[in-house]
Design a protein around this motif. Structure first.
Motif, mmCIF file in Angstrom:
data_model
loop_
_atom_site.group_PDB
_atom_site.id
_atom_site.type_symbol
_atom_site.label_atom_id
_atom_site.label_comp_id
_atom_site.label_asym_id
_atom_site.label_seq_id
_atom_site.Cartn_x
_atom_site.Cartn_y
_atom_site.Cartn_z
ATOM 1 N N ALA A 50 12.437 -24.061 18.682
ATOM 2 C CA ALA A 50 11.158 -24.781 18.795
ATOM 3 C C ALA A 50 10.033 -23.840 19.210
ATOM 4 O O ALA A 50 8.890 -23.954 18.723
ATOM 5 C CB ALA A 50 11.307 -25.917 19.803
ATOM 6 N N ALA A 51 10.307 -22.905 20.091
ATOM 7 C CA ALA A 51 9.277 -21.953 20.521
ATOM 8 C C ALA A 51 8.845 -21.068 19.364
ATOM 9 O O ALA A 51 7.653 -20.729 19.241
ATOM 10 C CB ALA A 51 9.825 -21.104 21.666
ATOM 11 N N LEU A 52 9.800 -20.695 18.496
ATOM 12 C CA LEU A 52 9.451 -19.860 17.351
ATOM 13 C C LEU A 52 8.616 -20.616 16.337
ATOM 14 O O LEU A 52 7.741 -20.029 15.668
ATOM 15 C CB LEU A 52 10.726 -19.330 16.684
ATOM 16 N N ILE A 53 8.860 -21.917 16.202
ATOM 17 C CA ILE A 53 8.177 -22.708 15.178
ATOM 18 C C ILE A 53 6.858 -23.287 15.689
ATOM 19 O O ILE A 53 5.799 -23.143 15.072
ATOM 20 C CB ILE A 53 9.099 -23.831 14.670
ATOM 21 N N PHE A 54 6.899 -23.964 16.858
ATOM 22 C CA PHE A 54 5.717 -24.678 17.347
ATOM 23 C C PHE A 54 4.842 -23.833 18.270
ATOM 24 O O PHE A 54 3.620 -23.993 18.314
ATOM 25 C CB PHE A 54 6.146 -25.954 18.082
ATOM 26 N N ARG A 55 5.485 -23.014 19.067
ATOM 27 C CA ARG A 55 4.790 -22.161 20.034
ATOM 28 C C ARG A 55 3.922 -22.970 20.993
ATOM 29 O O ARG A 55 2.853 -22.529 21.386
ATOM 30 C CB ARG A 55 3.943 -21.122 19.298
ATOM 31 N N ARG A 56 4.397 -24.146 21.351
ATOM 32 C CA ARG A 56 3.736 -24.980 22.344
ATOM 33 C C ARG A 56 4.779 -25.478 23.336
ATOM 34 O O ARG A 56 5.841 -25.963 22.954
ATOM 35 C CB ARG A 56 3.034 -26.168 21.694
ATOM 36 N N ILE A 57 4.439 -25.340 24.624
ATOM 37 C CA ILE A 57 5.403 -25.696 25.670
ATOM 38 C C ILE A 57 5.802 -27.161 25.577
ATOM 39 O O ILE A 57 6.972 -27.519 25.788
ATOM 40 C CB ILE A 57 4.817 -25.377 27.060
ATOM 41 N N ARG A 58 4.858 -28.001 25.264
ATOM 42 C CA ARG A 58 5.156 -29.443 25.211
ATOM 43 C C ARG A 58 6.213 -29.751 24.162
ATOM 44 O O ARG A 58 7.181 -30.466 24.417
ATOM 45 C CB ARG A 58 3.874 -30.210 24.923
#
Length: 494
Positions: free
Chosen positions: A139-147
């Protein structure tokens, strides 16, 4: 550069639905990757080292791998998780500790369920952790948003929890008594019989196993209660075993007897395996651990591959219409002419045709001819089936056999008035898996034969250790007395 391949097509018309589907897709992908990477753990179950693995699937179920025999397939549960339990090996140190410590056997038996449960808990926790980590990294690689990363982490926990919950809610508690077989175990229904019957009896066997093995230590102490017989210096001790039928417990009992009775030679009259297959050769590796010469003749369940595997052990000798002298005792032996596991059913084990009778007795005649050609005296003849012993009567003082899984000792006389003692051994393996099927299981049977310095049998100990469901040890010594000659009746004189 921010990756937007998920948003471009879906989020245009329905941004909330698109974002939710994207989060779910990433979560599922992360969970699958996490399960594949971390869904396995090792666990000690008694003396076994087991590997437990979870893999994604649509059908559920459980597979128990038992190398090299194959696998048991259990319809244990439904859902998207498949459980594999692989029994990798017996840990030698733990196995030896259990055998020599009756209290340890008791603890292992009582803690077996706890061991399995603990292993499954560790497996679920490890898999959950790896699934969450992989999902959040993806998810961090794709969205790059903490939420979004936090949301996918929570979704990963929910997905794994739902998977475990579905497996628990759909658990089939009677699956163990209705297994499917793969590999060599595909033949198990023919050998074992009714699976549920054995599953029921195995509960009683497991409860008594620690007592049975623990009582082996009483064998040596039992000698003090036997008839008076003090083996003289120069006595040769021969252990006669037969029909092991792949029972791993039997090796520990045999090794205990070899050590406690100071055995010089072990004689095996066949059926060490069940199917004579190449993978079963691992079972015969325990021969080398006995540390004494091992003389073997094939049974009707032993193939040429079995004989080669036995012959490959550094202390083993395979006789096929041959002669060998070990420990001062000269043995003649020949293997069974049949190989019955390749038949369609166990009915082939029975002697029900004249052709088969001729075949089995024929090898006895061959061995008798071989014995008669020898310039030295043959002390013991070895065959598998007692029918093969009949032509040997009078050609050798002692004939050892097996096959019938029932102990018997008889003295027989041939047409020329010459006699031989015929000893038929019970099953040292308790008939293997088939021993679980009987309401009164067979004990592990073996005998210690005492030969004097003239290589004449003086006495023998019949040993019976427990069985699959029993916990007793019996040891009975019998002296071999010379035949009593009839005394002529005096005639009255006038």
């Amino acid at each position: 550069m921010r990756v937007r391949w998920l948003s471009s097509a879906v989020w245009t018309g329905h941004p909330r639905i698109g974002r939710a589907l994207a989060l779910l897709a990433v979560t599922i992908a992360g969970v699958v990757i996490g399960v594949l990477l971390g869904g396995h753990t090792s666990s000690d179950v008694g003396p076994f080292r087991a590997t437990m693995t979870i893999t994604p699937t649509l059908t559920g179920d459980t597979e128990v791998d038992i190398p090299p025999l194959g696998a048991l397939l259990l319809d244990s549960h439904d859902g998207p998780a498949h459980l594999t339990v692989r029994l990798d090996a017996l840990d030698r140190a733990r196995t030896q500790a259990l055998i020599t410590d009756p209290a340890g056997i008791s603890r292992a038996s009582q803690n077996a369920v706890t061991d399995v449960s603990s292993g499954l808990v560790r497996l679920v926790l490890k898999t959950t952790g790896m699934a969450v980590v992989c999902t959040m990294i993806l998810a961090a690689l794709i969205f790059r948003r903490i939420r979004q990363v936090a949301i996918t982490g929570l979704l990963a926990v929910a997905v794994v929890g739902a998977t475990v919950g579905s497996a628990a809610l759909t658990l089939h508690r009677d699956a163990l008594s209705q297994p499917r077989y793969d590999g060599l175990l595909a033949y198990a229904p023919t050998v074992v019989g009714d699976a549920k019957k054995i599953a029921d009896n195995y509960g009683a066997y497991a409860d008594q196993l620690q007592k049975m093995v623990g009582n082996v230590s009483k064998l040596y102490a039992s000698v003090s209660r036997l008839p008076v017989f003090e083996p003289a210096p120069g006595t040769t001790r021969v252990l006669h075993i037969s029909d092991m039928h792949l029972n791993p417990t039997a090796w520990e009992v045999v090794r205990t007897v070899v050590e406690q009775f100071q055995i010089d030679v072990v004689v095996d009259t066949g059926d060490i395996t069940d199917w004579g297959s190449q993978p079963e050769r691992n079972y015969v590796a325990s021969i080398a651990l006995l540390g004494v010469p091992y003389v073997f003749v094939r049974g009707n369940h032993d193939s040429e591959a079995t004989a080669l595997a036995v012959a490959g052990q550094p202390n083993a000798i395979v006789l096929e219409n041959g002669i060998v002298t070990v420990g001062g005792i000269t043995f003649a032996g020949i293997g069974d002419p049949r190989f019955t596991p390749d038949k369609q059913s166990n009915a082939s084990d029975s002697i029900d045709s004249e052709e088969t009778i001729d075949e089995v007795t024929g090898v006895g005649k061959q061995l008798a001819e071989t014995i008669d050609k020898q310039l030295t005296k043959i002390n013991v003849a070895l065959v598998h089936d007692p029918l093969s012993a009949e032509p040997l009567i009078g050609h050798c003082p002692l004939i050892l056999a097996g096959h019938r899984h029932e102990r018997s000792v008889t003295t027989k006389t041939n047409a020329d008035g010459k006699t031989s003692m015929v000893m038929v051994q019970g099953s040292t393996g308790g008939a293997g898996l088939r021993g679980l099927e009987s309401a009164e299981p067979l004990p592990l049977a073996m005998s210690v034969l005492y030969f004097d310095d003239q290589h004449t049998l003086q006495a023998y100990d019949d040993i019976r250790v427990g069985g699959t469901g029993l916990a007793q040890v019996s040891l009975e010594r019998k002296l071999v007395l010379p035949p009593v000659l009839a005394t002529p009746t005096p005639t009255a004189t006038r």
